[in-house]
Enzyme design. Structure first.
Site, PDB file in Angstrom:
ATOM      1  N   GLY A  31       0.827  -1.214   0.000  1.00  0.00           N
ATOM      2  CA  GLY A  31       0.000   0.000   0.000  1.00  0.00           C
ATOM      3  C   GLY A  31       0.850   1.248   0.000  1.00  0.00           C
ATOM      4  O   GLY A  31       2.034   1.216  -0.323  1.00  0.00           O
ATOM      5  N   LEU A  33       0.560   3.719  -2.104  1.00  0.00           N
ATOM      6  CA  LEU A  33       1.002   3.591  -3.499  1.00  0.00           C
ATOM      7  C   LEU A  33       1.543   4.906  -4.061  1.00  0.00           C
ATOM      8  O   LEU A  33       0.963   5.968  -3.844  1.00  0.00           O
ATOM      9  CB  LEU A  33      -0.163   3.094  -4.350  1.00  0.00           C
ATOM     10  CG  LEU A  33      -0.795   1.789  -3.862  1.00  0.00           C
ATOM     11  CD1 LEU A  33      -1.967   1.390  -4.764  1.00  0.00           C
ATOM     12  CD2 LEU A  33       0.238   0.665  -3.798  1.00  0.00           C
ATOM     13  N   HIS A  37       4.624   2.118  -7.984  1.00  0.00           N
ATOM     14  CA  HIS A  37       3.625   1.036  -7.971  1.00  0.00           C
ATOM     15  C   HIS A  37       2.688   1.161  -9.179  1.00  0.00           C
ATOM     16  O   HIS A  37       2.356   0.165  -9.823  1.00  0.00           O
ATOM     17  CB  HIS A  37       2.746   1.120  -6.707  1.00  0.00           C
ATOM     18  CG  HIS A  37       3.480   0.946  -5.425  1.00  0.00           C
ATOM     19  ND1 HIS A  37       3.635   1.958  -4.506  1.00  0.00           N
ATOM     20  CD2 HIS A  37       4.080  -0.144  -4.878  1.00  0.00           C
ATOM     21  CE1 HIS A  37       4.286   1.511  -3.442  1.00  0.00           C
ATOM     22  NE2 HIS A  37       4.591   0.240  -3.653  1.00  0.00           N
ATOM     23  N   GLN A  61       7.901  -9.647   7.644  1.00  0.00           N
ATOM     24  CA  GLN A  61       9.135  -9.168   7.023  1.00  0.00           C
ATOM     25  C   GLN A  61       9.740  -7.964   7.751  1.00  0.00           C
ATOM     26  O   GLN A  61      10.730  -7.396   7.278  1.00  0.00           O
ATOM     27  CB  GLN A  61       8.904  -8.863   5.544  1.00  0.00           C
ATOM     28  CG  GLN A  61       8.041  -7.654   5.242  1.00  0.00           C
ATOM     29  CD  GLN A  61       7.705  -7.568   3.762  1.00  0.00           C
ATOM     30  OE1 GLN A  61       6.880  -8.313   3.254  1.00  0.00           O
ATOM     31  NE2 GLN A  61       8.347  -6.666   3.038  1.00  0.00           N
ATOM     32  N   GLY A 150       9.260  -4.088  -8.594  1.00  0.00           N
ATOM     33  CA  GLY A 150      10.159  -2.999  -8.977  1.00  0.00           C
ATOM     34  C   GLY A 150      11.614  -3.407  -8.770  1.00  0.00           C
ATOM     35  O   GLY A 150      11.941  -4.107  -7.810  1.00  0.00           O
ATOM     36  N   ASP A 153      13.877  -2.702  -5.335  1.00  0.00           N
ATOM     37  CA  ASP A 153      14.225  -3.747  -4.356  1.00  0.00           C
ATOM     38  C   ASP A 153      14.910  -4.875  -5.120  1.00  0.00           C
ATOM     39  O   ASP A 153      14.339  -5.946  -5.319  1.00  0.00           O
ATOM     40  CB  ASP A 153      12.961  -4.237  -3.648  1.00  0.00           C
ATOM     41  CG  ASP A 153      12.313  -3.129  -2.843  1.00  0.00           C
ATOM     42  OD1 ASP A 153      12.916  -2.683  -1.865  1.00  0.00           O
ATOM     43  OD2 ASP A 153      11.215  -2.689  -3.229  1.00  0.00           O
ATOM     44  N   VAL A 179      11.430   3.782 -10.614  1.00  0.00           N
ATOM     45  CA  VAL A 179      10.892   5.095 -10.975  1.00  0.00           C
ATOM     46  C   VAL A 179      11.484   6.115  -9.999  1.00  0.00           C
ATOM     47  O   VAL A 179      11.568   5.852  -8.792  1.00  0.00           O
ATOM     48  CB  VAL A 179       9.345   5.098 -10.900  1.00  0.00           C
ATOM     49  CG1 VAL A 179       8.788   6.480 -11.227  1.00  0.00           C
ATOM     50  CG2 VAL A 179       8.772   4.050 -11.853  1.00  0.00           C
ATOM     51  N   SER A 189       7.947   4.478  -0.309  1.00  0.00           N
ATOM     52  CA  SER A 189       7.020   4.950   0.731  1.00  0.00           C
ATOM     53  C   SER A 189       7.793   5.527   1.905  1.00  0.00           C
ATOM     54  O   SER A 189       7.296   6.390   2.632  1.00  0.00           O
ATOM     55  CB  SER A 189       6.154   3.791   1.223  1.00  0.00           C
ATOM     56  OG  SER A 189       5.424   3.281   0.138  1.00  0.00           O
ATOM     57  N   ARG A 190       9.010   5.059   2.106  1.00  0.00           N
ATOM     58  CA  ARG A 190       9.794   5.512   3.265  1.00  0.00           C
ATOM     59  C   ARG A 190      10.378   6.913   3.057  1.00  0.00           C
ATOM     60  O   ARG A 190      10.848   7.511   4.025  1.00  0.00           O
ATOM     61  CB  ARG A 190      10.901   4.503   3.588  1.00  0.00           C
ATOM     62  CG  ARG A 190      10.318   3.199   4.141  1.00  0.00           C
ATOM     63  CD  ARG A 190      11.361   2.236   4.639  1.00  0.00           C
ATOM     64  NE  ARG A 190      10.760   1.171   5.421  1.00  0.00           N
ATOM     65  CZ  ARG A 190      10.590  -0.099   4.998  1.00  0.00           C
ATOM     66  NH1 ARG A 190      10.977  -0.459   3.778  1.00  0.00           N
ATOM     67  NH2 ARG A 190      10.029  -1.000   5.780  1.00  0.00           N
TER      68      ARG A 190
END
Ligand code: PAF
Length: 286
Positions: A31, A33, A37, A61, A150, A153, A179, A189-190
């Site tokens: 999520g 996003l 994403h 995780q 992606g 990672d 991207v 997101s971080r």
């Protein structure tokens, strides 16, 4: 857009599509996003008849002192974005659905330690076992033909490819380029954990990788020196680097100067409270 909350509902829908001869694309996410994403979703929409996105912040995780509780949860906003681009459905299970007897009691899918304990695995022990376990569960719930990840990672992508190969999964794992913001910072997101000052420094991570890549393209043969210099540059910019490492693509073994031509330079570094990762794949002239 449909929201599927149970394994049964998701599997029933996938079986219906399969019977109707429709191909299923899948984008697993936690999520919150962003354009990275949505880029994966766009590729899935172009290449598959039906697209499912999972939104699930997987506790397995995250390490003890990591950001599981703080991880941004923006479900309604995410659904709005996915509806807009034409994603067919969201798979949004709860912890009770994913780990009915608790996460400690769940069967694990474990990739070879060689691949999971290096690089990010060194500072995040158990992280990749959490990823492979949840991804296998999600694959079995959604039953996709193609799954999209992606390259940001990069290590995760190679581990999932290896899992798919070793477990004889019939789906295709597709990796798409990272991207980036206009200044080069990889979308994550971080990034929203960064303060204003840190956000200005953050693009230096990718710039440092670009400078290292330039050295390799210009024939630098001492990879340890290139890695140390890059770490030094990061420290000078205000990062606390965990690693900068020049590896072979695919198996992520340390690259041998002169022998290996398909390389990826990977880095992880802390900036204030935020851990950033990035990488730059490159091919040297034979
Ligand atoms: O990359 C991510 O967002 C997560 O690791 C994934 C693949 C969705 C598994 O939880």
């Amino acid at each position: 857009m449909q929201v599927f909350k149970t394994i049964q509902a998701m599997q029933d829908q996938s079986a219906d599509w399969r019977r109707a001869g429709l191909s299923i694309g899948f984008v697993p996410t936690m999520g919150n996003l962003h354009a990275g994403h949505l880029n994966l979703c766009q590729a899935a929409i172009e290449q598959c008849d039906r697209v499912i996105v999972s939104i699930y912040v997987n506790p397995l995780q995250f390490g003890e002192n990591e950001d599981f509780d703080a991880y941004p949860r923006t479900f309604d906003d995410d659904c709005r974005k996915l509806t807009k681009i034409g994603v067919y459905g969201v798979f949004a299970p709860t912890d009770a659905i994913m780990y009915p007897e608790g996460k400690a009691e769940s069967t694990r899918v474990v990739a070879p330690a060689e691949l999971t304990s290096m690089l990010c695995g060194q500072s995040r022990p158990g992280h990749f076992d959490g990823v492979t376990t949840v991804v296998m569960k999600l694959f079995n719930a959604v039953q996709p033909d193609k799954a999209y990840f992606g390259e940001k990672d990069y290590q995760q992508l190679q581990i999932i490819r290896k899992m798919a190969q070793d477990m004889f999964l019939t789906l295709q794992v597709r990796g798409l380029p990272t991207v980036r913001e206009a200044d080069g910072l990889a979308l994550s997101s971080r990034n929203q954990y960064l303060t204003g000052t840190e956000r200005q420094i953050a693009p230096q991570l990718y710039k440092t990788l670009q400078a290292a890549a330039e050295q390799l393209k210009n024939g630098a043969g001492d990879y340890t020196k290139v890695e140390s210099e890059a770490s030094y540059q990061l420290r000078a910019a205000g990062f606390r680097p965990e690693y900068v490492s020049i590896r072979r693509t695919g198996d992520l073994k340390p690259a041998l100067p002169g022998d290996d031509k398909n390389l990826v330079i990977l880095a992880a570094a802390r900036l204030g409270q935020t851990r950033l990762i990035d990488n730059l794949p490159l091919t040297l002239n034979p």
